[in-house]
Scaffold this motif. Structure first.
Motif, PDB file in Angstrom:
ATOM      1  N   PHE A  45       6.823 -29.614 -21.132  1.00 53.78           N
ATOM      2  CA  PHE A  45       7.227 -29.942 -19.766  1.00 53.78           C
ATOM      3  C   PHE A  45       7.489 -28.690 -18.941  1.00 53.78           C
ATOM      4  O   PHE A  45       7.019 -28.607 -17.807  1.00 53.78           O
ATOM      5  N   PRO A  46       8.221 -27.698 -19.463  1.00 52.88           N
ATOM      6  CA  PRO A  46       8.434 -26.473 -18.673  1.00 52.88           C
ATOM      7  C   PRO A  46       7.123 -25.765 -18.303  1.00 52.88           C
ATOM      8  O   PRO A  46       6.991 -25.248 -17.203  1.00 52.88           O
ATOM      9  N   ALA A  47       6.156 -25.778 -19.205  1.00 55.28           N
ATOM     10  CA  ALA A  47       4.854 -25.158 -18.907  1.00 55.28           C
ATOM     11  C   ALA A  47       4.150 -25.917 -17.782  1.00 55.28           C
ATOM     12  O   ALA A  47       3.569 -25.310 -16.876  1.00 55.28           O
ATOM     13  N   ALA A  48       4.213 -27.235 -17.828  1.00 55.47           N
ATOM     14  CA  ALA A  48       3.598 -28.058 -16.777  1.00 55.47           C
ATOM     15  C   ALA A  48       4.302 -27.819 -15.446  1.00 55.47           C
ATOM     16  O   ALA A  48       3.649 -27.650 -14.414  1.00 55.47           O
ATOM     17  N   LYS A  49       5.618 -27.804 -15.477  1.00 53.82           N
ATOM     18  CA  LYS A  49       6.401 -27.598 -14.254  1.00 53.82           C
ATOM     19  C   LYS A  49       6.058 -26.255 -13.606  1.00 53.82           C
ATOM     20  O   LYS A  49       5.835 -26.185 -12.395  1.00 53.82           O
ATOM     21  N   GLN A  50       5.977 -25.204 -14.403  1.00 55.10           N
ATOM     22  CA  GLN A  50       5.663 -23.876 -13.872  1.00 55.10           C
ATOM     23  C   GLN A  50       4.241 -23.819 -13.326  1.00 55.10           C
ATOM     24  O   GLN A  50       4.003 -23.301 -12.233  1.00 55.10           O
ATOM     25  N   ALA A  51       3.284 -24.374 -14.058  1.00 52.70           N
ATOM     26  CA  ALA A  51       1.890 -24.335 -13.625  1.00 52.70           C
ATOM     27  C   ALA A  51       1.682 -25.134 -12.337  1.00 52.70           C
ATOM     28  O   ALA A  51       0.976 -24.691 -11.423  1.00 52.70           O
ATOM     29  N   ILE A  52       2.302 -26.294 -12.250  1.00 52.34           N
ATOM     30  CA  ILE A  52       2.147 -27.126 -11.056  1.00 52.34           C
ATOM     31  C   ILE A  52       2.847 -26.478  -9.870  1.00 52.34           C
ATOM     32  O   ILE A  52       2.340 -26.502  -8.742  1.00 52.34           O
ATOM     33  N   ASN A  53       3.980 -25.869 -10.104  1.00 49.24           N
ATOM     34  CA  ASN A  53       4.673 -25.129  -9.054  1.00 49.24           C
ATOM     35  C   ASN A  53       3.789 -23.971  -8.553  1.00 49.24           C
ATOM     36  O   ASN A  53       3.672 -23.746  -7.350  1.00 49.24           O
ATOM     37  N   ASP A  54       3.157 -23.256  -9.476  1.00 47.18           N
ATOM     38  CA  ASP A  54       2.242 -22.174  -9.102  1.00 47.18           C
ATOM     39  C   ASP A  54       1.084 -22.702  -8.261  1.00 47.18           C
ATOM     40  O   ASP A  54       0.651 -22.064  -7.301  1.00 47.18           O
ATOM     41  N   TYR A  55       0.580 -23.884  -8.614  1.00 51.70           N
ATOM     42  CA  TYR A  55      -0.526 -24.480  -7.862  1.00 51.70           C
ATOM     43  C   TYR A  55      -0.101 -24.817  -6.439  1.00 51.70           C
ATOM     44  O   TYR A  55      -0.769 -24.445  -5.477  1.00 51.70           O
ATOM     45  N   ILE A  56       1.031 -25.503  -6.312  1.00 53.06           N
ATOM     46  CA  ILE A  56       1.461 -25.960  -4.989  1.00 53.06           C
ATOM     47  C   ILE A  56       1.856 -24.788  -4.095  1.00 53.06           C
ATOM     48  O   ILE A  56       1.384 -24.675  -2.964  1.00 53.06           O
ATOM     49  N   ILE A  57       2.725 -23.925  -4.603  1.00 51.16           N
ATOM     50  CA  ILE A  57       3.261 -22.847  -3.777  1.00 51.16           C
ATOM     51  C   ILE A  57       2.307 -21.667  -3.679  1.00 51.16           C
ATOM     52  O   ILE A  57       2.144 -21.076  -2.615  1.00 51.16           O
ATOM     53  N   GLY A  58       1.666 -21.337  -4.780  1.00 56.06           N
ATOM     54  CA  GLY A  58       0.814 -20.152  -4.792  1.00 56.06           C
ATOM     55  C   GLY A  58      -0.601 -20.389  -4.322  1.00 56.06           C
ATOM     56  O   GLY A  58      -1.095 -19.711  -3.433  1.00 56.06           O
ATOM     57  N   TYR A  59      -1.262 -21.383  -4.901  1.00 53.22           N
ATOM     58  CA  TYR A  59      -2.687 -21.580  -4.603  1.00 53.22           C
ATOM     59  C   TYR A  59      -2.932 -22.580  -3.481  1.00 53.22           C
ATOM     60  O   TYR A  59      -3.575 -22.260  -2.473  1.00 53.22           O
ATOM     61  N   TYR A  60      -2.453 -23.802  -3.629  1.00 52.39           N
ATOM     62  CA  TYR A  60      -2.770 -24.879  -2.691  1.00 52.39           C
ATOM     63  C   TYR A  60      -2.316 -24.573  -1.269  1.00 52.39           C
ATOM     64  O   TYR A  60      -3.030 -24.816  -0.310  1.00 52.39           O
ATOM     65  N   SER A  61      -1.126 -24.022  -1.122  1.00 53.78           N
ATOM     66  CA  SER A  61      -0.565 -23.784   0.205  1.00 53.78           C
ATOM     67  C   SER A  61      -0.955 -22.447   0.817  1.00 53.78           C
ATOM     68  O   SER A  61      -0.993 -22.308   2.031  1.00 53.78           O
ATOM     69  N   GLN A  62      -1.235 -21.450  -0.030  1.00 56.79           N
ATOM     70  CA  GLN A  62      -1.468 -20.110   0.495  1.00 56.79           C
ATOM     71  C   GLN A  62      -2.912 -19.633   0.427  1.00 56.79           C
ATOM     72  O   GLN A  62      -3.299 -18.778   1.221  1.00 56.79           O
ATOM     73  N   ILE A  63      -3.698 -20.152  -0.510  1.00 55.41           N
ATOM     74  CA  ILE A  63      -5.047 -19.615  -0.719  1.00 55.41           C
ATOM     75  C   ILE A  63      -6.141 -20.655  -0.487  1.00 55.41           C
ATOM     76  O   ILE A  63      -7.143 -20.364   0.166  1.00 55.41           O
ATOM     77  N   ARG A  64      -5.967 -21.854  -1.034  1.00 58.48           N
ATOM     78  CA  ARG A  64      -7.024 -22.861  -1.030  1.00 58.48           C
ATOM     79  C   ARG A  64      -7.404 -23.266   0.398  1.00 58.48           C
ATOM     80  O   ARG A  64      -6.567 -23.717   1.169  1.00 58.48           O
ATOM     81  N   PRO A  65      -8.685 -23.117   0.742  1.00 60.90           N
ATOM     82  CA  PRO A  65      -9.110 -23.558   2.083  1.00 60.90           C
ATOM     83  C   PRO A  65      -9.094 -25.089   2.180  1.00 60.90           C
ATOM     84  O   PRO A  65      -9.417 -25.774   1.222  1.00 60.90           O
ATOM     85  N   HIS A  66      -8.700 -25.590   3.342  1.00 61.04           N
ATOM     86  CA  HIS A  66      -8.640 -27.032   3.580  1.00 61.04           C
ATOM     87  C   HIS A  66      -9.581 -27.370   4.732  1.00 61.04           C
ATOM     88  O   HIS A  66      -9.467 -26.809   5.819  1.00 61.04           O
ATOM     89  N   GLN A  67     -10.462 -28.300   4.484  1.00 62.61           N
ATOM     90  CA  GLN A  67     -11.444 -28.705   5.482  1.00 62.61           C
ATOM     91  C   GLN A  67     -10.762 -29.193   6.757  1.00 62.61           C
ATOM     92  O   GLN A  67     -11.201 -28.890   7.867  1.00 62.61           O
ATOM     93  N   ASN A  68      -9.673 -29.916   6.626  1.00 59.35           N
ATOM     94  CA  ASN A  68      -8.968 -30.454   7.778  1.00 59.35           C
ATOM     95  C   ASN A  68      -8.352 -29.356   8.655  1.00 59.35           C
ATOM     96  O   ASN A  68      -8.075 -29.570   9.816  1.00 59.35           O
ATOM     97  N   ASN A  69      -8.139 -28.180   8.076  1.00 61.28           N
ATOM     98  CA  ASN A  69      -7.547 -27.049   8.810  1.00 61.28           C
ATOM     99  C   ASN A  69      -8.595 -26.015   9.187  1.00 61.28           C
ATOM    100  O   ASN A  69      -8.289 -24.825   9.257  1.00 61.28           O
ATOM    101  N   ASP A  70      -9.819 -26.435   9.394  1.00 61.66           N
ATOM    102  CA  ASP A  70     -10.908 -25.510   9.719  1.00 61.66           C
ATOM    103  C   ASP A  70     -11.071 -24.430   8.661  1.00 61.66           C
ATOM    104  O   ASP A  70     -11.333 -23.268   8.963  1.00 61.66           O
ATOM    105  N   GLY A  71     -10.888 -24.806   7.407  1.00 58.51           N
ATOM    106  CA  GLY A  71     -11.080 -23.879   6.306  1.00 58.51           C
ATOM    107  C   GLY A  71      -9.903 -22.965   6.024  1.00 58.51           C
ATOM    108  O   GLY A  71     -10.004 -22.067   5.201  1.00 58.51           O
ATOM    109  N   LEU A  72      -8.786 -23.193   6.693  1.00 59.16           N
ATOM    110  CA  LEU A  72      -7.603 -22.361   6.478  1.00 59.16           C
ATOM    111  C   LEU A  72      -6.657 -23.018   5.475  1.00 59.16           C
ATOM    112  O   LEU A  72      -6.557 -24.243   5.435  1.00 59.16           O
TER     113      LEU A  72
END
Length: 92
Positions: A45-72
């Motif tokens: 569970f701690p490994a999942a929590k850390q990895a998912i937190n990294d995805y949301i805060i690190g990748y999904y919100s800061q790096i991953r382009p979103h089509q709805n945001n004109d690729g931002l």
């Protein structure tokens, strides 16, 4: 309702069985599962929590382009939005 009003948010309720209000959440979890979660799952569970937190805060919100945001990424699109609001406020 008062908190929604205070933060200028609109409550969204749909008829029973209507999934449109839930679509953004379902889309997010689809992205999480297909882009980040290993097929074999996490070792703990701690490994999942850390990895998912990294995805949301690190990748999904800061790096991953979103089509709805004109690729931002969301954080960049939000910063752009608020900077535009400040410019409008200064001019009026």
């Amino acid at each position: 309702r008062q908190l929604l009003w205070r933060y200028q948010m609109k409550q969204s309720l749909s008829r029973r069985g209507n999934c449109w209000d839930n679509a953004p959440t379902e889309r997010f979890f689809r992205s999480l599962k297909t882009e980040w979660v290993p097929e074999t799952g996490y070792s703990s569970f701690p490994a999942a929590k850390q990895a998912i937190n990294d995805y949301i805060i690190g990748y999904y919100s800061q790096i991953r382009p979103h089509q709805n945001n004109d690729g931002l990424p969301p954080n960049v699109a939000e910063e752009k939005y608020w900077n535009a609001q400040k410019t409008v406020a200064k001019n009026t």
